[in-house]
Design a protein around this motif. Structure first.
Motif, PDB file in Angstrom:
ATOM      1  N   ASN A  60      -5.365  13.177  -6.196  1.00  0.00           N
ATOM      2  CA  ASN A  60      -5.534  12.571  -4.739  1.00  0.00           C
ATOM      3  C   ASN A  60      -5.346  10.902  -5.049  1.00  0.00           C
ATOM      4  O   ASN A  60      -5.507  10.499  -6.112  1.00  0.00           O
ATOM      5  N   VAL A  61      -4.536  10.292  -3.150  1.00  0.00           N
ATOM      6  CA  VAL A  61      -4.408   9.499  -3.344  1.00  0.00           C
ATOM      7  C   VAL A  61      -5.388   9.276  -2.357  1.00  0.00           C
ATOM      8  O   VAL A  61      -5.074   9.319  -1.367  1.00  0.00           O
TER       9      VAL A  61
ATOM     10  N   ALA B  39      -5.855   5.558   0.507  1.00  0.00           N
ATOM     11  CA  ALA B  39      -5.959   4.749   0.878  1.00  0.00           C
ATOM     12  C   ALA B  39      -6.863   4.287   1.749  1.00  0.00           C
ATOM     13  O   ALA B  39      -7.315   4.723   2.156  1.00  0.00           O
ATOM     14  N   SER B  40      -6.601   2.288   1.350  1.00  0.00           N
ATOM     15  CA  SER B  40      -7.471   1.529   1.685  1.00  0.00           C
ATOM     16  C   SER B  40      -7.057   1.484   3.531  1.00  0.00           C
ATOM     17  O   SER B  40      -8.230   1.171   4.940  1.00  0.00           O
ATOM     18  N   ARG B  41      -6.226   2.076   4.249  1.00  0.00           N
ATOM     19  CA  ARG B  41      -5.466   1.194   5.367  1.00  0.00           C
ATOM     20  C   ARG B  41      -4.875   2.698   5.670  1.00  0.00           C
ATOM     21  O   ARG B  41      -3.650   3.188   5.124  1.00  0.00           O
ATOM     22  N   PRO B  42      -5.034   3.431   6.955  1.00  0.00           N
ATOM     23  CA  PRO B  42      -3.487   4.218   7.871  1.00  0.00           C
ATOM     24  C   PRO B  42      -2.097   3.686   7.877  1.00  0.00           C
ATOM     25  O   PRO B  42      -1.457   4.931   7.897  1.00  0.00           O
ATOM     26  N   ASP B  43      -1.848   3.177   7.742  1.00  0.00           N
ATOM     27  CA  ASP B  43      -0.686   2.119   8.079  1.00  0.00           C
ATOM     28  C   ASP B  43       0.152   2.011   6.568  1.00  0.00           C
ATOM     29  O   ASP B  43       1.414   1.480   6.862  1.00  0.00           O
ATOM     30  N   CYS B  44       0.072   2.681   4.644  1.00  0.00           N
ATOM     31  CA  CYS B  44      -0.208   2.703   4.303  1.00  0.00           C
ATOM     32  C   CYS B  44       1.641   3.254   4.103  1.00  0.00           C
ATOM     33  O   CYS B  44       1.328   4.186   4.388  1.00  0.00           O
TER      34      CYS B  44
ATOM     35  N   ARG C 269       2.350  12.118   0.468  1.00  0.00           N
ATOM     36  CA  ARG C 269       3.219  12.926   1.326  1.00  0.00           C
ATOM     37  C   ARG C 269       4.134  13.838   1.612  1.00  0.00           C
ATOM     38  O   ARG C 269       4.440  15.216   1.337  1.00  0.00           O
ATOM     39  N   SER C 270       5.301  13.067   1.325  1.00  0.00           N
ATOM     40  CA  SER C 270       6.599  13.785   1.298  1.00  0.00           C
ATOM     41  C   SER C 270       6.978  14.801   0.205  1.00  0.00           C
ATOM     42  O   SER C 270       7.801  15.270  -0.484  1.00  0.00           O
ATOM     43  N   ARG C 271       5.730  14.262  -1.220  1.00  0.00           N
ATOM     44  CA  ARG C 271       6.158  14.858  -2.039  1.00  0.00           C
ATOM     45  C   ARG C 271       4.980  15.646  -2.681  1.00  0.00           C
ATOM     46  O   ARG C 271       4.626  16.002  -3.771  1.00  0.00           O
ATOM     47  N   GLU C 272       4.273  15.901  -1.534  1.00  0.00           N
ATOM     48  CA  GLU C 272       3.147  16.934  -1.901  1.00  0.00           C
ATOM     49  C   GLU C 272       1.886  16.988  -2.142  1.00  0.00           C
ATOM     50  O   GLU C 272       1.490  17.651  -3.170  1.00  0.00           O
ATOM     51  N   VAL C 273       1.430  15.350  -2.474  1.00  0.00           N
ATOM     52  CA  VAL C 273       0.725  14.985  -3.050  1.00  0.00           C
ATOM     53  C   VAL C 273      -0.459  14.562  -2.364  1.00  0.00           C
ATOM     54  O   VAL C 273      -0.901  14.162  -0.840  1.00  0.00           O
ATOM     55  N   PRO C 274      -1.667  15.379  -3.000  1.00  0.00           N
ATOM     56  CA  PRO C 274      -3.097  15.290  -1.782  1.00  0.00           C
ATOM     57  C   PRO C 274      -3.182  13.715  -1.897  1.00  0.00           C
ATOM     58  O   PRO C 274      -3.163  13.165  -2.322  1.00  0.00           O
ATOM     59  N   VAL C 275      -3.740  13.798   0.061  1.00  0.00           N
ATOM     60  CA  VAL C 275      -3.865  11.756   0.292  1.00  0.00           C
ATOM     61  C   VAL C 275      -4.693  11.993   0.982  1.00  0.00           C
ATOM     62  O   VAL C 275      -5.115  13.025   1.977  1.00  0.00           O
ATOM     63  N   GLU C 276      -6.044  11.139   0.758  1.00  0.00           N
ATOM     64  CA  GLU C 276      -7.380  11.151   1.796  1.00  0.00           C
ATOM     65  C   GLU C 276      -7.470   9.648   2.601  1.00  0.00           C
ATOM     66  O   GLU C 276      -6.414   8.302   1.798  1.00  0.00           O
ATOM     67  N   VAL C 277      -7.446   8.591   3.732  1.00  0.00           N
ATOM     68  CA  VAL C 277      -7.154   7.555   4.123  1.00  0.00           C
ATOM     69  C   VAL C 277      -8.963   7.540   5.114  1.00  0.00           C
ATOM     70  O   VAL C 277      -9.495   8.188   5.594  1.00  0.00           O
TER      71      VAL C 277
END
Length: 224
Positions: free
Chosen positions: A52-53, A55-60, A67-75
């Motif tokens: 999981n990655v 991010a503290s801001r949606p514009d990071c 996401r381009s590396r298919e790593v799970p991301v959550e804002v």
């Protein structure tokens, strides 16, 4: 929320893992540190999984890179919470769901409170040799500009266990780089980042190997 006893002696900090270590990473910007870790994982040079990655801001910029590396991301927006405690609770609940073994602060600019269950399971990397040029307000180019203005001859990076103070927890390892007479903040930052790209994965390997021991505020690496 209960606070960890950061002075408690723990030996060792973790048992050796017989599987890839599960990593959660927290970002607030470009995510270049996490990109480096992911590249090492893909190359087979780091026995780990990015689960999981956050991010503290949606514009990071790091969001699209992950996401381009298919790593799970959550804002999880810091501005979406009235208090640090509420923001921290939501963040670590997401980390719980991902079942991460270790949390990496990777250019994470939001202050966060670490709960007891994650004591000595959160790492941070700082672009100076702590205790020089660290603490609140010292991040990114501010650190490198301060080092150049002070006239230091060496700088570097520090990987440490994060606690509930800025750039304060027990130091795991440091790497040094020269500060050259012609350096700008950008050129020094590039040299320090190259050192970070070696230091952070090495700290992850040491944690996963179960070789880290701690007494008070001192981290020791048990010989193989």
């Amino acid at each position: 929320m209960s606070q960890p006893n950061w002075e408690e002696a723990i030996r060792p900090l973790a048992e050796p893992l017989s599987r890839p270590i599960r990593l959660a990473a927290l970002i607030s910007g470009g995510g270049t540190t996490v990109v480096n870790l992911h590249d090492l994982i893909v190359a087979g040079e780091l026995d780990a999984e990015l689960v999981n990655v956050i991010a503290s801001r949606p514009d990071c910029a790091g969001i699209d890179r992950m996401r381009s590396r298919e790593v799970p991301v959550e804002v999880i927006r810091r501005k979406g919470f009235e208090s640090t405690a509420d923001f921290s609770e939501a963040t670590f609940e997401a980390i719980d769901r991902a079942e991460a073994d270790l949390v990496l602060l990777a250019g994470f600019l939001a202050f966060i409170e670490i709960p007891e269950r994650y004591a000595y399971r959160v790492l941070n990397i700082h672009p100076s040799l702590i205790p020089a040029f660290c603490g609140k307000g010292y991040h990114g180019e501010h650190v490198h500009r301060a080092a150049i203005e002070r006239g230091v001859k060496v700088s570097g990076c520090t990987v440490h266990f994060a606690d509930n103070e800025y750039d304060h927890g027990p130091i795991i390892l440091q790497r040094t780089v020269p500060v050259l007479p012609q350096d700008t903040a950008d050129s020094l930052a590039a040299r320090v980042f190259a050192a970070e790209c070696e230091a952070y994965p090495e700290a992850v390997r040491l944690f996963a190997s179960g070789r880290l021991e701690i007494a008070g505020n001192r981290v020791r690496v048990r010989p193989v």
